[in-house]
Motif scaffolding. Sequence first.
Motif, short mmCIF file in Angstrom:
data_model
loop_
_atom_site.label_atom_id
_atom_site.label_comp_id
_atom_site.label_asym_id
_atom_site.label_seq_id
_atom_site.Cartn_x
_atom_site.Cartn_y
_atom_site.Cartn_z
N PRO A 1 -11.38 -9.62 2.92
CA PRO A 1 -10.45 -8.97 3.93
C PRO A 1 -10.90 -7.67 4.59
O PRO A 1 -11.55 -6.82 3.73
CB PRO A 1 -9.05 -9.05 3.36
N PRO A 2 -10.19 -7.17 5.53
CA PRO A 2 -10.62 -5.76 6.03
C PRO A 2 -10.59 -4.71 5.16
O PRO A 2 -11.57 -4.02 5.07
CB PRO A 2 -9.75 -5.69 7.26
N GLU A 3 -9.63 -4.90 4.32
CA GLU A 3 -9.24 -3.51 3.39
C GLU A 3 -10.37 -3.49 2.40
O GLU A 3 -10.26 -2.61 1.50
CB GLU A 3 -7.90 -3.67 3.04
N GLN A 4 -11.10 -4.51 2.19
CA GLN A 4 -12.16 -4.61 1.03
C GLN A 4 -13.49 -4.44 1.55
O GLN A 4 -14.49 -4.71 1.11
CB GLN A 4 -11.94 -5.96 0.31
N PHE B 1 0.95 -1.28 -0.09
CA PHE B 1 -0.09 0.00 0.02
C PHE B 1 0.83 1.43 -0.03
O PHE B 1 1.69 1.33 0.70
CB PHE B 1 -0.71 0.20 1.09
N HIS C 1 -12.55 4.38 -1.01
CA HIS C 1 -11.81 3.35 -0.84
C HIS C 1 -11.17 2.59 -1.94
O HIS C 1 -10.23 1.96 -1.76
CB HIS C 1 -12.73 2.35 -0.05
N ILE C 2 -11.96 2.70 -3.08
CA ILE C 2 -11.54 1.86 -4.20
C ILE C 2 -10.83 2.48 -5.21
O ILE C 2 -9.99 2.24 -5.93
CB ILE C 2 -12.80 0.84 -4.71
N ARG D 1 -3.37 7.98 -7.57
CA ARG D 1 -3.91 6.91 -8.06
C ARG D 1 -3.66 6.64 -9.79
O ARG D 1 -3.62 5.47 -10.02
CB ARG D 1 -5.53 6.91 -7.73
N PHE E 1 -15.87 -6.65 -2.79
CA PHE E 1 -15.72 -5.53 -1.66
C PHE E 1 -17.27 -5.67 -1.22
O PHE E 1 -18.30 -5.73 -1.76
CB PHE E 1 -15.69 -4.13 -2.28
N PRO F 1 -5.42 1.57 -7.47
CA PRO F 1 -6.06 2.41 -6.78
C PRO F 1 -6.70 2.25 -5.35
O PRO F 1 -6.40 3.13 -4.44
CB PRO F 1 -7.22 2.93 -7.65
N GLU F 2 -7.07 0.82 -5.32
CA GLU F 2 -7.76 0.56 -3.70
C GLU F 2 -6.48 0.48 -2.86
O GLU F 2 -6.80 0.17 -1.79
CB GLU F 2 -8.66 -0.53 -4.21
N HIS G 1 -8.79 2.63 5.93
CA HIS G 1 -8.45 2.20 4.58
C HIS G 1 -8.18 0.63 4.56
O HIS G 1 -8.53 -0.06 3.53
CB HIS G 1 -7.66 2.68 3.41
N ILE G 2 -7.36 0.18 5.46
CA ILE G 2 -6.99 -1.21 5.67
C ILE G 2 -7.51 -2.06 6.67
O ILE G 2 -7.81 -3.16 6.24
CB ILE G 2 -5.35 -1.17 5.69
N GLY G 3 -7.75 -1.30 7.67
CA GLY G 3 -8.28 -1.97 8.75
C GLY G 3 -7.52 -2.93 9.62
O GLY G 3 -8.16 -3.56 10.27
N ARG G 4 -6.37 -3.00 9.18
CA ARG G 4 -5.40 -3.96 10.18
C ARG G 4 -4.12 -3.37 10.34
O ARG G 4 -3.75 -2.55 9.07
CB ARG G 4 -5.44 -5.18 9.86
#
Lengths: 329, 329
Positions: free
Chosen positions: B204-207, A183, B248-249, A194, B183, A205-206, A248-251
């Motif tokens: 996954p969390p990022e999606q 990322f 996000h995407i 992007r 997503f 882009p994501e 955006h990533i969540g972890r």
Amino acid sequence: MKTMLKPAFAALLIRASFTTAISHAADLLPSWNEGQAKQSIVAFVEKVTKSGSPDFVPVAERIATFDNDGTLWAEQPMYFQLFFVMDRIKALAPQHPEWKTKEPFASLLRGDVKTALASGEAGLVPLVLATHASLTTEEFEQAVTGWLATAKHPKTGRPFTEMVYQPMLELLAYLRANGFKTFIVSGGGIEFMRPWAEKTYGIPPEQVVGSSGGLKYELRDGQPVIVKLPSIVLNDDKDGKPVGIQRHIGRRPIAAFGNSDGDFQMLEWTTSGKGARFGLIVHHTDAAREWAYDRQSHIGRLDKGLDAAKAKGWIVVSMKDDWKTIFPK
Amino acid sequence: MKTMLKPAFAALLIRASFTTAISHAADLLPSWNEGQAKQSIVAFVEKVTKSGSPDFVPVAERIATFDNDGTLWAEQPMYFQLFFVMDRIKALAPQHPEWKTKEPFASLLRGDVKTALASGEAGLVPLVLATHASLTTEEFEQAVTGWLATAKHPKTGRPFTEMVYQPMLELLAYLRANGFKTFIVSGGGIEFMRPWAEKTYGIPPEQVVGSSGGLKYELRDGQPVIVKLPSIVLNDDKDGKPVGIQRHIGRRPIAAFGNSDGDFQMLEWTTSGKGARFGLIVHHTDAAREWAYDRQSHIGRLDKGLDAAKAKGWIVVSMKDDWKTIFPK
């Protein structure tokens, strides 16, 4: 897009053996001199990918985040996005006669960049909003793409997308070949990065996180568009970087790569997690092949991070000593 | 995470043939009855994955977005996140004696859900903020995970994560096997969905894109944490969905799946793009096996979308007629 398929596909095949680091890893980093930096990278990747290792990390959790300005591409004599802003101000000036007497536009149009940017980041806000907002996201993408096709770096005369660091391109590919998802997490504008990040870095882009403006969905002549608003929803710098990562990533990443104090909190957040972690700072030490700057620089200032690196276990890469090549040939 | 590796790995291998839709596609959708809905899905996937087809879409652009409530899992008799909110209000009540006389907390604590929620979504805001904010993201994740481990749906007695739609699980896997990135784009809370979306849906969390609160990075006893703030940065519903997608995407999906008017703009944005596009609405028509509701429902109201579907070319799935099975066995 088609040009990206081949390396992406190769990476997928290579992932078939992702339980252990791919062999001859060193060969995938040919622009890195042998030394502590390269050894640390390879050692980290090998231990988190080795099945049965106490440091093994499942593929889904192999998240690596990279700053952009000064980490993946150059940032001198000023952030490249500012060249875009300046060129757009000049192009838009005929529609804005009021700019002739309104600062910071007036100074900038006279070619006096120093005065225009004298107030620091606060002075940038009206410039960025005037050039980035009101367009639809598709119009803005075209503006960026069109600009990149012709704009040249004032010192090297190369297109800005060629002012990327060859060793970092290799590092991105090496991590992806070992099951990492890479990322960008940058203070630069998300919509500015992007349009070219996929072709330039292999980052879709994501997987680009950046400073973000407000957006509005609306119909124009019956056709849906998304319009960029003159508001800010994320300043993706300093303590905004872990926030951008979470949104955006969540972890939490297991590896983070930066070059300035704007990356401090991203490195801190990443490397304070449990299990194997990796933090790396690109130190601009090469005045001959690139630029040399750190504690006193207005752009990409690196001061706090340089002091903290040793105690935090972050690797400091000397561009002069650790990199055989700076830019792609 | 380990349990996810196997199907993910299989999907990677299957992708090796991603230039054409995987053979026997129909076998990957065994819970779908033969009919127009299933045929349309398969025909779309085959044309966008067929190399040389005028409708071919490169893998990187195969983005599919799914609403969650009512599309991937059930949403009756009320959004499942509200059960979580209510259980948390009850659990936190001893620390908040003022709630005994303060609405909507007081009604809710007396078990009078109707009065508590009488003011509609506006009434939910203080409940959601009281139960979701101030925690760190890691504490909140633990709260969600802990709740899901014991909470049961009031009608079926099943864990909420088993109230997912088997045909949609198959559809997610079928799309991924054909190179799609799937997503979630939901009005539900992003941090509420992420802890279980990977295990439940393979997403996954990022999606996961969802309604999002403010976040703040800070040090607590020298340890970095990210704290949830009582503010909203994205209401990911209606015209907020294309905004969430862009944030996000960063590119327009080629396929979108929803069930209510809250998904209208996501379907509109997706299917008005150039090239092959696909929009699908899950219509809740099965009072015997699930619930039957549409134009008059307070939860998951489907009115405008039902009228527009034909002209827009969106497929309307009848749960009663198109699905052999509703929930996993």
